[in-house]
Write a protein that holds these residues in place. Structure first.
Motif, PDB file in Angstrom:
ATOM      1  N   ALA A 299       0.833  -1.206   0.000  1.00  0.00           N
ATOM      2  CA  ALA A 299       0.000   0.000   0.000  1.00  0.00           C
ATOM      3  C   ALA A 299       0.870   1.260   0.000  1.00  0.00           C
ATOM      4  O   ALA A 299       0.582   2.240  -0.706  1.00  0.00           O
ATOM      5  N   GLY A 300       1.970   1.227   0.758  1.00  0.00           N
ATOM      6  CA  GLY A 300       2.877   2.369   0.795  1.00  0.00           C
ATOM      7  C   GLY A 300       3.535   2.621  -0.552  1.00  0.00           C
ATOM      8  O   GLY A 300       3.703   3.778  -0.972  1.00  0.00           O
ATOM      9  N   SER A 301       3.891   1.563  -1.262  1.00  0.00           N
ATOM     10  CA  SER A 301       4.533   1.702  -2.570  1.00  0.00           C
ATOM     11  C   SER A 301       3.576   2.306  -3.589  1.00  0.00           C
ATOM     12  O   SER A 301       3.975   3.140  -4.418  1.00  0.00           O
ATOM     13  N   VAL A 302       2.324   1.893  -3.547  1.00  0.00           N
ATOM     14  CA  VAL A 302       1.314   2.472  -4.450  1.00  0.00           C
ATOM     15  C   VAL A 302       1.161   3.965  -4.164  1.00  0.00           C
ATOM     16  O   VAL A 302       1.109   4.793  -5.089  1.00  0.00           O
ATOM     17  N   VAL A 332       6.622   5.917   1.428  1.00  0.00           N
ATOM     18  CA  VAL A 332       7.996   5.424   1.474  1.00  0.00           C
ATOM     19  C   VAL A 332       8.352   4.861   2.847  1.00  0.00           C
ATOM     20  O   VAL A 332       9.111   3.888   2.965  1.00  0.00           O
ATOM     21  N   SER A 333       7.787   5.429   3.892  1.00  0.00           N
ATOM     22  CA  SER A 333       8.131   5.025   5.262  1.00  0.00           C
ATOM     23  C   SER A 333       7.794   3.574   5.547  1.00  0.00           C
ATOM     24  O   SER A 333       8.436   2.947   6.393  1.00  0.00           O
ATOM     25  N   ILE A 419      11.178   3.354  -9.911  1.00  0.00           N
ATOM     26  CA  ILE A 419      11.624   2.392  -8.899  1.00  0.00           C
ATOM     27  C   ILE A 419      10.480   1.936  -7.990  1.00  0.00           C
ATOM     28  O   ILE A 419      10.425   0.767  -7.589  1.00  0.00           O
ATOM     29  N   TRP A 420       9.539   2.824  -7.667  1.00  0.00           N
ATOM     30  CA  TRP A 420       8.434   2.396  -6.801  1.00  0.00           C
ATOM     31  C   TRP A 420       7.428   1.526  -7.558  1.00  0.00           C
ATOM     32  O   TRP A 420       6.760   0.686  -6.959  1.00  0.00           O
ATOM     33  N   ALA A 421       7.351   1.684  -8.865  1.00  0.00           N
ATOM     34  CA  ALA A 421       6.552   0.751  -9.671  1.00  0.00           C
ATOM     35  C   ALA A 421       7.183  -0.645  -9.620  1.00  0.00           C
ATOM     36  O   ALA A 421       6.482  -1.660  -9.528  1.00  0.00           O
TER      37      ALA A 421
END
Length: 451
Positions: A299-302, A332-333, A419-421
């Motif tokens: 969820a944080g990455s989305v 990100v946390s 990178i977060w994808a």
């Protein structure tokens, strides 16, 4: 399965505070120092960091084997914190004493001091420090708490050094000597915190040396590379550090050449991001208990992807950057708080699958991804800056070409989205949260039968 006290968790977290006081500088402001204060070209810096990754490719694994074979009155992992503390402080200062000489000699000096600090000494601290958590307890939730305290206190190190470095540099004279004076302050704090971690943390997981299997190097490496969850977590840790490197390295240039401010804007944005990451990490124990590490991190990455895309709507507004940074940092946390708990689970998964433990080798291999992520990302960014015509100078009055300013902006706007994808994809593959209760039960039964 003895409960770890609050004070011990804080002491363990202080170890990463100490590491990040120094390594935070390496992964963020060091490139700016090299180009704009030591007068080194971006291509030289990029080559040094890229070539250095060849040495890092072996140092972490070698350190993993050394820690696994360490025998001392303090245990396997813990003594390395004591042995390497002072050398780390000295090496960190040497990185900023670049001589005023030819470009070639500067390049050699940077190569030697950079590798002494990161490839050798930092590895000799960070690999055993990471594996120390698995030697303090085998309880997954206790390891999660150690990981969370680590990631609550880890950003404090970056806040101390990165946020306050530029203001201190200005106070001390805004030249190379000012950077050296500032680093003296940071390493003094780092030494105190590392020693505090050493004295307060204890290895309670005892391995019976007589019953412990002698496992060959080949078998160890085979077990590591066939551990599917090791590769998932290796990728996730790399993504975390790549994000930190992009934000930490490119944002000072973005503020200096796009926002036209090289004093307080970068420090403000960086402080905001790290402060929100600390608050997000504090919320993690409650979120993990309800939804699990993988789902919380996913969820944080989305959220990180969606929020960072908002930068494209108004890339020249500092106020807009402030708001986007706040939202993105919440996402990100979550990975920052869960990554080391995931690594602890990977250790137990490997033990369940192969029949022998690999704490230090797994943390060493994952640390390789951490440092390769930093070095390759830095090399790629400096390469792009060089190709765009970026001008290095110690005068401070250089007007950069429009192509260089555009490249600086594009790196920051596009890099984190990619990178977060990738993090989302890896987390969809990661299923260890569901499997772990069964693994833990079977390990307990196996050890009872062997008793």
């Amino acid at each position: 399965m003895k409960k770890i006290t609050f004070g011990t968790r804080v002491a363990y977290g202080c170890g990463d505070t100490a590491c990040n006081i120094v390594y935070g500088m390496i992964s963020t402001l060091l490139t700016l120092f090299y180009t704009d204060y030591a007068g080194v070209s971006p291509i030289t810096i990029g080559m040094v960091m890229l070539i250095s990754r060849v040495f890092d490719g072996s140092s972490d694994l070698i350190m993993g084997f050394l820690v696994d074979r360490t025998k001392s009155r303090w245990g396997k992992s813990r003594p390395w914190l004591l042995w390497m503390t002072v050398p780390y402080a000295i090496a960190a200062i040497l990185m900023f004493t670049v001589p005023h000489t030819t470009e070639f000699v500067k390049g050699i000096y940077i190569f030697v001091t950079y590798n002494l600090t990161t490839t050798v000494i930092y590895t000799a601290i960070n690999v055993p420090y990471g594996s120390l958590s698995t030697m303090m307890t085998r309880d997954s939730y206790q390891q999660d708490l150690l990981s969370i305290f680590r990631m609550i206190l880890s950003p404090v190190g970056r806040i101390i050094s990165v946020t306050f470095t530029m203001p201190l540099v200005k106070v001390f004279g805004d030249d190379q000597a000012a950077w050296v004076k500032t680093m003296f302050i940071w390493v003094a704090i780092a030494v105190v915190l590392l020693l505090f971690c050493f004295f307060q943390c204890e290895e309670t997981v005892k391995v019976d040396v007589k019953k412990e299997k002698k496992v060959s190097v080949k078998k160890n490496l085979k077990a590591l590379v066939t551990n599917k969850y090791f590769w998932c977590v290796l990728g996730l840790w790399s993504i975390q550090v790549i994000h930190q490197t992009i934000v930490g390295t490119d944002l000072p240039y973005y503020c200096k050449y796009i926002f036209k401010n090289d004093s307080w804007m970068y420090s403000t944005l960086y402080f905001l991001e790290t402060a929100i990451m600390i608050l997000g990490a504090m919320a993690c124990p409650f979120l993990i208990k309800r939804w699990g590490k993988r789902n919380v991190t996913l969820a944080g990455s989305v959220l990180a992807v969606v929020s960072h895309l908002l930068i494209l709507a108004n890339p020249f507004s500092f106020q807009w950057f402030f708001g986007v940074t706040l939202i993105r940092s919440i996402g990100v946390s979550q990975l920052s708080a869960t990554i080391f708990g995931m690594l602890g689970d990977v250790v137990e998964y490997g033990y369940w699958k192969n029949g022998f433990r690999q704490e230090s080798l797994i943390f060493g291999g994952a640390s390789l991804g951490f440092k390769v992520g930093t070095g390759v990302t830095s090399a790629l960014m400096t390469g792009l800056m060089t190709a765009s015509g970026y001008i290095s100078s110690t005068s401070g009055n250089v007007v950069q070409p429009g192509s260089a300013v555009t490249t600086i902006g594009n790196i920051y706007k596009i890099g984190p989205v990619i990178i977060w994808a990738a993090a989302i994809i890896l987390l969809l593959i990661y299923k260890l949260d569901k499997e772990y209760p069964k693994i833990s039960k079977e390990l307990a039964e196996r050890e009872m039968n062997q008793a």
